[in-house]
Design a protein around this motif. Structure first.
Motif, PDB file in Angstrom:
ATOM      1  N   ILE A 185       0.861  -1.178   0.000  1.00 11.87           N
ATOM      2  CA  ILE A 185       0.000   0.000   0.000  1.00 11.87           C
ATOM      3  C   ILE A 185       0.899   1.230   0.000  1.00 11.87           C
ATOM      4  O   ILE A 185       1.706   1.402   0.914  1.00 11.87           O
ATOM      5  CB  ILE A 185      -0.928   0.004   1.230  1.00 11.87           C
ATOM      6  N   PRO A 186       0.790   2.052  -1.026  1.00 12.28           N
ATOM      7  CA  PRO A 186       1.696   3.212  -1.089  1.00 12.28           C
ATOM      8  C   PRO A 186       1.466   4.144   0.094  1.00 12.28           C
ATOM      9  O   PRO A 186       0.353   4.267   0.588  1.00 12.28           O
ATOM     10  CB  PRO A 186       1.311   3.893  -2.407  1.00 12.28           C
ATOM     11  N   GLY A 187       2.541   4.749   0.538  1.00 13.02           N
ATOM     12  CA  GLY A 187       2.447   5.682   1.655  1.00 13.02           C
ATOM     13  C   GLY A 187       2.716   5.012   2.999  1.00 13.02           C
ATOM     14  O   GLY A 187       3.005   5.675   3.975  1.00 13.02           O
ATOM     15  N   THR A 188       2.632   3.680   3.040  1.00 13.66           N
ATOM     16  CA  THR A 188       2.863   2.985   4.305  1.00 13.66           C
ATOM     17  C   THR A 188       4.312   2.502   4.415  1.00 13.66           C
ATOM     18  O   THR A 188       4.643   1.779   5.353  1.00 13.66           O
ATOM     19  CB  THR A 188       1.936   1.765   4.465  1.00 13.66           C
ATOM     20  N   GLU A 189       5.129   2.904   3.478  1.00 12.27           N
ATOM     21  CA  GLU A 189       6.543   2.508   3.459  1.00 12.27           C
ATOM     22  C   GLU A 189       6.722   1.003   3.533  1.00 12.27           C
ATOM     23  O   GLU A 189       7.606   0.495   4.208  1.00 12.27           O
ATOM     24  CB  GLU A 189       7.306   3.198   4.597  1.00 12.27           C
ATOM     25  N   GLY A 190       5.846   0.305   2.834  1.00 11.37           N
ATOM     26  CA  GLY A 190       5.995  -1.141   2.737  1.00 11.37           C
ATOM     27  C   GLY A 190       5.530  -1.902   3.964  1.00 11.37           C
ATOM     28  O   GLY A 190       5.778  -3.101   4.074  1.00 11.37           O
ATOM     29  N   ARG A 191       4.859  -1.247   4.894  1.00 13.68           N
ATOM     30  CA  ARG A 191       4.427  -1.961   6.094  1.00 13.68           C
ATOM     31  C   ARG A 191       3.180  -2.795   5.841  1.00 13.68           C
ATOM     32  O   ARG A 191       2.995  -3.846   6.421  1.00 13.68           O
ATOM     33  CB  ARG A 191       4.175  -0.983   7.239  1.00 13.68           C
TER      34      ARG A 191
END
Lengths: 541, 173
Positions: free
Chosen positions: A253-259
């Motif tokens: 999910i973009p914006g979550t830094e890959g979390r």
């Protein structure tokens, strides 16, 4: 000289038109007028006065209401330009943006792109305009609210004759003011919620002064609103991204830094059905043809485990399954994913059969995953197909060679090498949609098109917004200012004994008719004339 | 009095100019996606090449890394690839490693491209995270990473053979 001393002894800032204290007209030009200009109480707007240093010049530029109005007009025009075609962030990423605009909207679209309007709201010049408007709001307000506050605070009860007779509402009465009459008038004014001040038998009645601050409260709200907008550029405060996800695909999910990762299990597009849905919908269906009932993404949310190194195959732990529908977002950790767009029936697989051209015999199925084709398809018994080249978005380039425009299978084409017991060396066949060429001479076999499989693609908006409450607060203060300024009128009534006459005057910042009626009430039966409108042509309120 | 006014006005204007300046600066950086800072460590990544070997950037400390982002449909990428291959042959024994990262295409496309161009350095496919970490937009783009793992230089656009050689010379440990 920075100050102007009035005859009454009050010291006014330079540029003052009406003395803050007694109301004497200080400017010669103003003396010729029948009525005084009561805007800003005749105070010295600070910008009007000094124009010396560069700082003063900048200040005065932004202080001008004219400049402010022009900024608003330019911004309105610019903002509307950005709505002619969709902004770049809202177009599907199926092709380069310039190509999309040209293909969808023709030469106008190309011009739109070339002028940079596809990213209008984050362009530097647009932001500068907004910033200029913000600065203009701050400076113009400061320049007016401070002197206005001073004037209203310093005003004396006994205003000078020249001030009183130049008020729009004014009257004189040749009467002796009895205590009884004064008491009656004062009682009436108090009943109308006026606050009374008395000095040497003169009276100043005033109410709703706070209404004068309305415009400045309103501006304060706007400035808070703009600060909220500015905070969106601070990292971590605001995320607005779009995520295109094919059925079966899992992506970060973009914006979550890959979390966090999201998987699209299925995209559902439902329309109202004439036969199945209730009768109430019939009219709408007949009128519009198809009416969409539901856009839904059945998604699975994952959280990534362990250290995050880009590119490494993520170790995902499932958090939950959720159906995302319009206005029913998936929420996680301050992020919300909204259903925003879709693409139905994107080609995902293409099936072929290897066929003997002469006999029509078919040998095995070749199903090519358009996102990840195999290099070889072994069909057994010596039959084999090799994919020599694959062009997902096929075109002939400038050199007349087959090429691909992008990696999205909008128009897939293949060069196959077919191995058969008869042709162990292989035959080359070029296959595109409705095309079957044999570039290296006549073949015995061909690849027959046997159907396609499609998948739906969903688009979700990823939104995180920690600035919303500030923007909301700004909006609330804005509205309070509007109400404050619009629903109350600042009214003042002066009553002075001069020689053997009684002078009355009144002022309001709006709704003169209301003031007139109120004063008729107040002065009725007192033997003193209520202030009368000196403006010959009565303006209808 | 006059001085005080000048100071107040200057302070107010300066505060607003700062706020506007910051906003414009932040906005520009957002657009450019400038995630790489010259002189700072390159973002680490792990990718598996076409032969199945795992490459982690941080494990190349002590060597210079010539990091190239490309795609088969990108003409300039195709043109510069032979130069990179030639220079790789010269520099690979001098501690320069070439890593070529394809922009999320199919294995087929990448493998055929490798066959055609005869590349011998590791080629890997990134589905997006590495490109996001490096803020890749136009292709090709090349990053030079020194033996300490810091980005020495980035170059957007096609390279000629001389430039490739100069670049590799620059990061030779």
């Amino acid at each position: 000289m920075n100050e102007v001393k009035c005859e009454c002894g009050h010291i006014n800032p330079q540029g003052t038109i009406l003395c803050e204290s007694c109301g004497r007209v200080l400017e010669d030009k103003e003396k010729e007028k029948q009525l005084v200009d009561m805007r800003y109480e005749g105070s010295a707007r600070r910008s009007q006065t000094y124009n010396k240093t560069i700082i003063d010049k900048i200040w005065n530029f932004f202080s001008s209401v004219k400049v402010g109005v022009w900024l608003i007009i330019i911004l309105l025009v610019a903002s509307s330009l950005g709505t002619i075609f969709p902004q770049e962030m809202y177009i599907p990423p199926v092709m380069p943006a310039w190509e999309y605009y040209e293909e969808q909207y023709g030469w106008l679209g190309k011009l739109y792109y070339d002028l940079g309007f596809h990213n209008l709201y984050s362009s530097w010049w647009y932001l500068l305009l907004i910033a200029a408007l913000g600065i203009s709001l701050v400076i113009a307000s400061l320049d007016r609210v401070v002197p206005l506050y001073r004037s209203l605070k310093n005003q004396r009860v006994s205003r000078h004759e020249s001030f009183l007779k130049r008020q729009r509402m004014f009257s004189t009465s040749d009467a002796v003011l009895t205590d009884e009459a004064v008491g009656k008038i004062k009682e009436n004014l108090t009943k109308k919620r006026y606050k009374l001040r008395e000095e040497n038998g003169d009276i100043l009645a005033e109410k709703n002064r706070f209404s004068r601050w309305g415009p400045y409260v309103n501006h304060l709200g706007l400035i808070i609103f703009l600060i909220g907008g500015m905070l969106r550029f601070v990292p971590g405060m605001y995320v607005d991204e779009i995520l295109w996800l094919r059925e079966g695909e899992t992506k970060a999910i973009p914006g979550t830094e890959g979390r966090y990762y999201l998987e699209n299990n299925q995209f559902i597009f439902e329309v109202y059905d004439k036969d199945k849905d209730e009768e109430v919908f019939q009219d709408a269906i007949n009128k519009a043809g198809t009416v969409v009932k539901n856009y839904q993404t059945d998604a699975t949310l994952y959280q990534r485990q362990g250290e995050i190194v880009p590119g490494e195959k993520p170790e995902l732990e499932k958090i939950r399954d959720q159906a995302i529908q319009v206005n029913k977002p998936l929420k996680i950790d301050g992020f919300a994913l909204y259903q925003v767009d879709y693409k139905l029936d994107e080609m995902s697989k293409m099936a072929f059969k290897l066929e003997n051209k002469e006999t029509g015999d078919q040998f095995g199925d070749v199903t090519v995953d358009l996102y990840d084709p195999e290099m070889k398809y072994d069909l057994g018994k010596g039959y084999k197909v090799e994919v020599m080249s694959y062009f997902p978005d096929f075109e002939f380039n400038e050199d007349g060679e087959p090429a691909t425009k992008s990696r999205i299978p909008n128009n897939p084409a293949f060069i196959f090498k077919m191995f058969t017991p008869e042709n162990t060396e292989g035959e080359v066949s070029f296959v595109a949609i409705r095309q079957n060429l044999e570039p290296l001479g006549e073949n015995d076999y061909k690849m027959t098109f046997a159907g396609i499989e499609t998948k739906n693609v969903t688009a979700l908006t990823v939104r995180k917004d920690h600035t919303l409450w500030i923007i909301g607060l700004g909006g609330l203060i804005f509205m309070i200012g509007v109400i404050q300024g619009a629903y109350w009128n600042h009214r003042r009534v002066w009553l002075r004994r001069i020689n053997n006459q009684v002078w009355t005057a009144a002022h309001t910042n709006k709704n003169w008719h209301g003031l007139k009626r109120e004063l008729e009430d107040v002065f009725s039966d007192s033997g003193i004339a209520a202030p009368e409108d000196q403006v010959a042509e009565e303006k209808k309120e | 009095m006059k001085k005080k006014r000048l100071i107040t006005r200057t302070i107010i204007l300066a505060v607003m100019a700062l706020a506007v300046g910051y906003t414009l600066y932040a906005n520009m950086n957002k657009d450019k996606n400038q995630k790489i800072v010259i002189g700072k460590p390159a973002p680490d990544f792990v990718l598996v090449d076409m032969e199945g070997n795992k490459h982690r950037l941080s494990e190349y400390k002590g060597q210079g890394v010539f990091l190239n982002f490309w795609a088969t449909w990108c003409k300039p990428c195709e043109r510069e690839m032979p130069y990179i291959e030639n220079q790789y042959q010269q520099f690979k024994d001098q501690g320069v490693q070439v890593l070529a990262i394809d922009s999320g295409e199919s294995e087929l496309a990448v493998n055929r491209f490798i066959e055609r161009k005869g590349m011998t350095f590791p080629v890997m496919i990134d589905e997006g995270p590495v490109q996001a970490a490096y803020g890749i937009n136009p292709l090709p783009i090349t990053f030079l990473i020194d033996k300490e793992g810091n980005v020495v230089r980035s170059h957007t656009g096609e390279l000629d053979e001389k430039t490739v050689r100069d670049f590799m010379e620059q990061i030779k440990p």
